[in-house]
Design an enzyme around this catalytic site. Sequence first.
Site, mmCIF file in Angstrom:
data_model
loop_
_atom_site.group_PDB
_atom_site.id
_atom_site.type_symbol
_atom_site.label_atom_id
_atom_site.label_comp_id
_atom_site.label_asym_id
_atom_site.label_seq_id
_atom_site.Cartn_x
_atom_site.Cartn_y
_atom_site.Cartn_z
ATOM 1 N N ARG A 60 0.830 -1.203 0.000
ATOM 2 C CA ARG A 60 0.000 0.000 0.000
ATOM 3 C C ARG A 60 0.861 1.247 0.000
ATOM 4 O O ARG A 60 0.503 2.288 -0.504
ATOM 5 C CB ARG A 60 -0.986 0.010 1.177
ATOM 6 C CG ARG A 60 -1.820 1.287 1.209
ATOM 7 C CD ARG A 60 -3.059 1.225 2.080
ATOM 8 N NE ARG A 60 -2.872 0.486 3.297
ATOM 9 C CZ ARG A 60 -2.071 0.868 4.312
ATOM 10 N NH1 ARG A 60 -1.410 2.005 4.252
ATOM 11 N NH2 ARG A 60 -1.959 0.122 5.375
ATOM 12 N N TYR A 113 -13.676 17.859 -15.238
ATOM 13 C CA TYR A 113 -14.218 16.498 -15.272
ATOM 14 C C TYR A 113 -15.339 16.384 -14.219
ATOM 15 O O TYR A 113 -15.209 16.889 -13.101
ATOM 16 C CB TYR A 113 -13.081 15.527 -14.972
ATOM 17 C CG TYR A 113 -13.472 14.087 -15.053
ATOM 18 C CD1 TYR A 113 -13.771 13.493 -16.273
ATOM 19 C CD2 TYR A 113 -13.557 13.311 -13.910
ATOM 20 C CE1 TYR A 113 -14.135 12.163 -16.348
ATOM 21 C CE2 TYR A 113 -13.916 11.973 -13.975
ATOM 22 C CZ TYR A 113 -14.208 11.411 -15.201
ATOM 23 O OH TYR A 113 -14.571 10.093 -15.267
ATOM 24 N N ASP A 185 -4.827 19.258 -14.299
ATOM 25 C CA ASP A 185 -5.202 17.918 -14.742
ATOM 26 C C ASP A 185 -4.870 17.864 -16.236
ATOM 27 O O ASP A 185 -5.544 18.479 -17.056
ATOM 28 C CB ASP A 185 -6.696 17.686 -14.476
ATOM 29 C CG ASP A 185 -7.166 16.301 -14.916
ATOM 30 O OD1 ASP A 185 -6.504 15.694 -15.780
ATOM 31 O OD2 ASP A 185 -8.214 15.836 -14.416
ATOM 32 N N LYS A 210 -6.773 6.939 -19.532
ATOM 33 C CA LYS A 210 -7.118 7.460 -20.859
ATOM 34 C C LYS A 210 -5.968 7.251 -21.846
ATOM 35 O O LYS A 210 -5.595 6.135 -22.088
ATOM 36 C CB LYS A 210 -7.521 8.927 -20.728
ATOM 37 C CG LYS A 210 -8.532 9.194 -19.600
ATOM 38 C CD LYS A 210 -9.895 8.562 -19.860
ATOM 39 C CE LYS A 210 -10.796 8.600 -18.629
ATOM 40 N NZ LYS A 210 -10.984 9.935 -18.054
HETATM 41 C C1 LIG Z 1 -11.295 10.356 -16.786
HETATM 42 C C2 LIG Z 1 -10.800 11.598 -16.199
HETATM 43 C C3 LIG Z 1 -10.542 11.701 -14.826
HETATM 44 C C4 LIG Z 1 -10.788 10.543 -13.879
HETATM 45 O O1 LIG Z 1 -9.982 9.463 -14.171
HETATM 46 P P1 LIG Z 1 -10.384 7.944 -13.744
HETATM 47 O O2 LIG Z 1 -9.156 7.183 -14.099
HETATM 48 O O3 LIG Z 1 -11.590 7.568 -14.547
HETATM 49 O O4 LIG Z 1 -10.669 7.966 -12.291
HETATM 50 C C5 LIG Z 1 -10.066 12.886 -14.328
HETATM 51 N N1 LIG Z 1 -9.854 13.955 -15.150
HETATM 52 C C6 LIG Z 1 -10.093 13.892 -16.457
HETATM 53 C C7 LIG Z 1 -9.837 15.086 -17.299
HETATM 54 C C8 LIG Z 1 -10.567 12.724 -17.051
HETATM 55 O O5 LIG Z 1 -10.824 12.669 -18.356
#
Ligand SMILES: *Cc1c(COP(=O)(O)O)cnc(C)c1O
Length: 396
Positions: A60, A113, A185, A210
């Site tokens: 962890r 998001y 982000d 992604k």
């Molecule tokens: C998908 C996404 C997230 C969240 O990611 P997960 O891996 O689905 O938890 C956060 N920010 C953006 C811009 C995203 O496209």
Amino acid sequence: MSEDRRNEREGTIVRRKALVEGVSRPVVTPIQPSVVYASPSIDVLHAQYEGRETGYTYAREGHPNATLLAQKIDQLEGAEGGIVTGSGMAAVTAALMGILKAGDHVLGANQLYGRSLRLMNQDLARFGIATSLADPTDVEAMRAAIRPETRMILVEVVSNPTLRVADMHGIAALAREVGVLLAVDNTFTTPRAWRPFDHGADIVIHSITKLLAGHSDVTLGYVAAKDPGVARAIYDFAVTVGLTPSPYECWLAERGLYTFPLRYDRAEANAKALAEHLAAHPKVARVLYPGRPDHPDAARATELLGARTGNMVSFEIDGDAAAADRMVRAAPQLPFAPTLGDVGTTLSHPASSSHRALTPDGRAALGISDGFFRVSVGIEEIDLLRADFDMALAAV
Ligand SMILES: *Cc1c(COP(=O)(O)O)cnc(C)c1O
């Protein structure tokens, strides 16, 4: 064999042994699923906890597959000491909750998001952390939302789903001027298009799920901070609440990462060609792509991203919700799925998925009509994609 002898033999099966090794080595990263790590002596364990020796103790807190993946993303981002988390939202959560405390205020972009918005508006609020949202394409609107208690600004470079381009230089200058942390982000842009640490950011966040992993088969996140104290606070929060990634998923994401630059370039070239094709289509009312001169932030997109305008294309059909439905049904080969960054092209309809909870007026204020679609363009041959969209649009 006597009962005793059998028990003795079965008992030894439980005892673990090192793998049999020869003089050659595997060329592929091994998966290390061990939850615990044994130290050779109590002195060595003390040294590990006191930072005089390095070595894992408990998964962890960290494990080799996560470290290796984090180091590779660090390299892409020009970061040091980033960590991998169990999802992109775990990374967003660690960045916010590892730093903010009751009484603080966080300013977010108004098209973050969806789950990041929910975290800020609902969950942080329960812990006494205030949130406000402003338009990141308008730095004066961002400035007006700053309060004496503001501790952090959270933005995405390219917004979802209208693909607006934030005023990153203006926002970085504002964050520096008022002395707050800037968290970016970078999921949509990826370090191929934008490296937040080169442009004044303090924290970089990714959903590895992604484009970085790129095959829609892992859920992982990444977060790095420039300041070692901030990085430590984020790490400590993440391992305390258990935002830990699985070694198996880290291994898969590492495998995906090897082709990330190739996939990104191909998907981006496809996105440009598809945007052009859609813009010329009689059933399409409007195309939103940051690389097109008719995009509302075209000049800023060129200034910030150059030709790296990404794999996401949004468009609006000349039709209502029923026409949108017909379009989706006419193209079963284009998965209708609210994700992005996969090798295959996917289609999403924000009015019925990510932005369903908003009122029609709320959606209209963001520029999302019933005929609005978002496309995550994949790496297929472009002729195939053009034909798929022609087939879909014929039903409009
Ligand atoms: C998908 C996404 C997230 C969240 O990611 P997960 O891996 O689905 O938890 C956060 N920010 C953006 C811009 C995203 O496209």
